[in-house]
Scaffold this motif. Sequence first.
Motif, PDB file in Angstrom:
ATOM      1  N   SER A  62      -4.022   3.124 -12.770  1.00 28.66           N
ATOM      2  CA  SER A  62      -2.872   2.282 -12.460  1.00 28.66           C
ATOM      3  C   SER A  62      -1.563   3.055 -12.641  1.00 28.66           C
TER       4      SER A  62
ATOM      5  N   GLN B  78       2.045  -2.865  -9.546  1.00 30.95           N
ATOM      6  CA  GLN B  78       0.758  -2.983 -10.222  1.00 30.95           C
ATOM      7  C   GLN B  78      -0.307  -3.414  -9.212  1.00 30.95           C
TER       8      GLN B  78
ATOM      9  N   LYS C 163      -3.425  -5.546  -7.899  1.00 33.28           N
ATOM     10  CA  LYS C 163      -4.028  -6.855  -8.093  1.00 33.28           C
ATOM     11  C   LYS C 163      -5.438  -6.796  -7.522  1.00 33.28           C
ATOM     12  N   SER C 164      -6.413  -7.071  -8.342  1.00 32.00           N
ATOM     13  CA  SER C 164      -7.810  -6.976  -7.932  1.00 32.00           C
ATOM     14  C   SER C 164      -8.066  -5.568  -7.403  1.00 32.00           C
TER      15      SER C 164
ATOM     16  N   GLU D 183      -6.940  -4.553  -4.304  1.00 36.13           N
ATOM     17  CA  GLU D 183      -6.067  -4.367  -3.146  1.00 36.13           C
ATOM     18  C   GLU D 183      -5.201  -3.124  -3.321  1.00 36.13           C
TER      19      GLU D 183
ATOM     20  N   HIS E  93      -6.000   2.015  -4.158  1.00 36.94           N
ATOM     21  CA  HIS E  93      -6.616   1.590  -5.423  1.00 36.94           C
ATOM     22  C   HIS E  93      -7.596   2.655  -5.938  1.00 36.94           C
TER      23      HIS E  93
END
Length: 351
Positions: free
Chosen positions: A207, A260, A262-263, A265, A276
């Motif tokens: 991340s 950030q 999300k899941s 994506e 990702h």
Amino acid sequence: MSKGFRICIILLMLMACGFFYRKTSKQPSTIFKSIISPGSKSSSSSSTYPATNVSFSPISSMDVLRKGNGIIFIETTDRMKPPSLVLCAIESAARVYKDRSVAFFMKGLPDINTMEDELKARNRFPTLSSFDNVYFFPLQMEKLFSDTPLMPWYKKVNPKFERYWTHVSSDGCRLALIWRHGGIYMDSDIISMRPIPDVNFLAAQSSQYSSNGIFGLINHHIFSWKSMESFVQNYKGAIWGHQGPQLFTRILNQFCVIPQFKSTEDVKCGNISFLHPQRFYPIPYPAWRRYYDVWQNVQTFNDSYALHLWNFMNQEQKSMVPGSNTLIEHLYKQYCPTTYGALERNQPIYG
């Protein structure tokens, strides 16, 4: 002579001409282009062709990568027999990107000036020689860095005193190559599984932290230029990753506040897709040995485009062993079957 007999003679002559044309119009399967120059002398590279007015000149990397969508690999050491994983990576890319050129730039490869040079280069790697979209080029750093911000650094730096010269020179080369040609750069320990749909992208290693092991940009993208400038201005070659992943993360932060995830994506940063970690790093580097383990249920990695096998971490020099039933064996079988088949049959993978 009767009219009918004359017609028969003419028809026979036309058939003979057609046969001659079919025989002589076949072009050699090579990355060389024919140049017809009346009166030119034949060379050894064209000795198999009886005509004396045909010569050959090697195709350049600019020709091969001119569409801007090529796949680029590099080797910054002088070794000419890299691990089988390198061959697997290139084969898998050639299979996944059938309509794109796959270029392997090697520092140890001599200049290619004749057809014989080109054939020698291809014959060094029998498992790759059957792929028409795979090309081999010498990696000439001084020529590559010319007219880029990297040239002053290259003239000044002394490789003998660089702790990570193989890696920092690779960091510089990939930037210059993508700046010039565009396309996708891949580390040679990345096995491709399916096409990457994005054109301008960086790969998240975790991340908000970018990798530079795989990325894609159009030629002359501002990200490449800014990265080369920062490479030189903030050079700290003794710090592992400073010229690579950390550099990409610093420059990406100039384009936006990195969102950030999300899941699973992907996110956008300006006109660059930030992909990702699942796309290339579903197995993070601390767990790199899992590639060499036997899995009870082999994953399909449906959220991934390719897998990075973290070869730098592999100080134990683990390799794919046919019959071991490890994850890496399954990957070889599926994505680089020609290389796998040669290893399984104990055939040479180097010429």
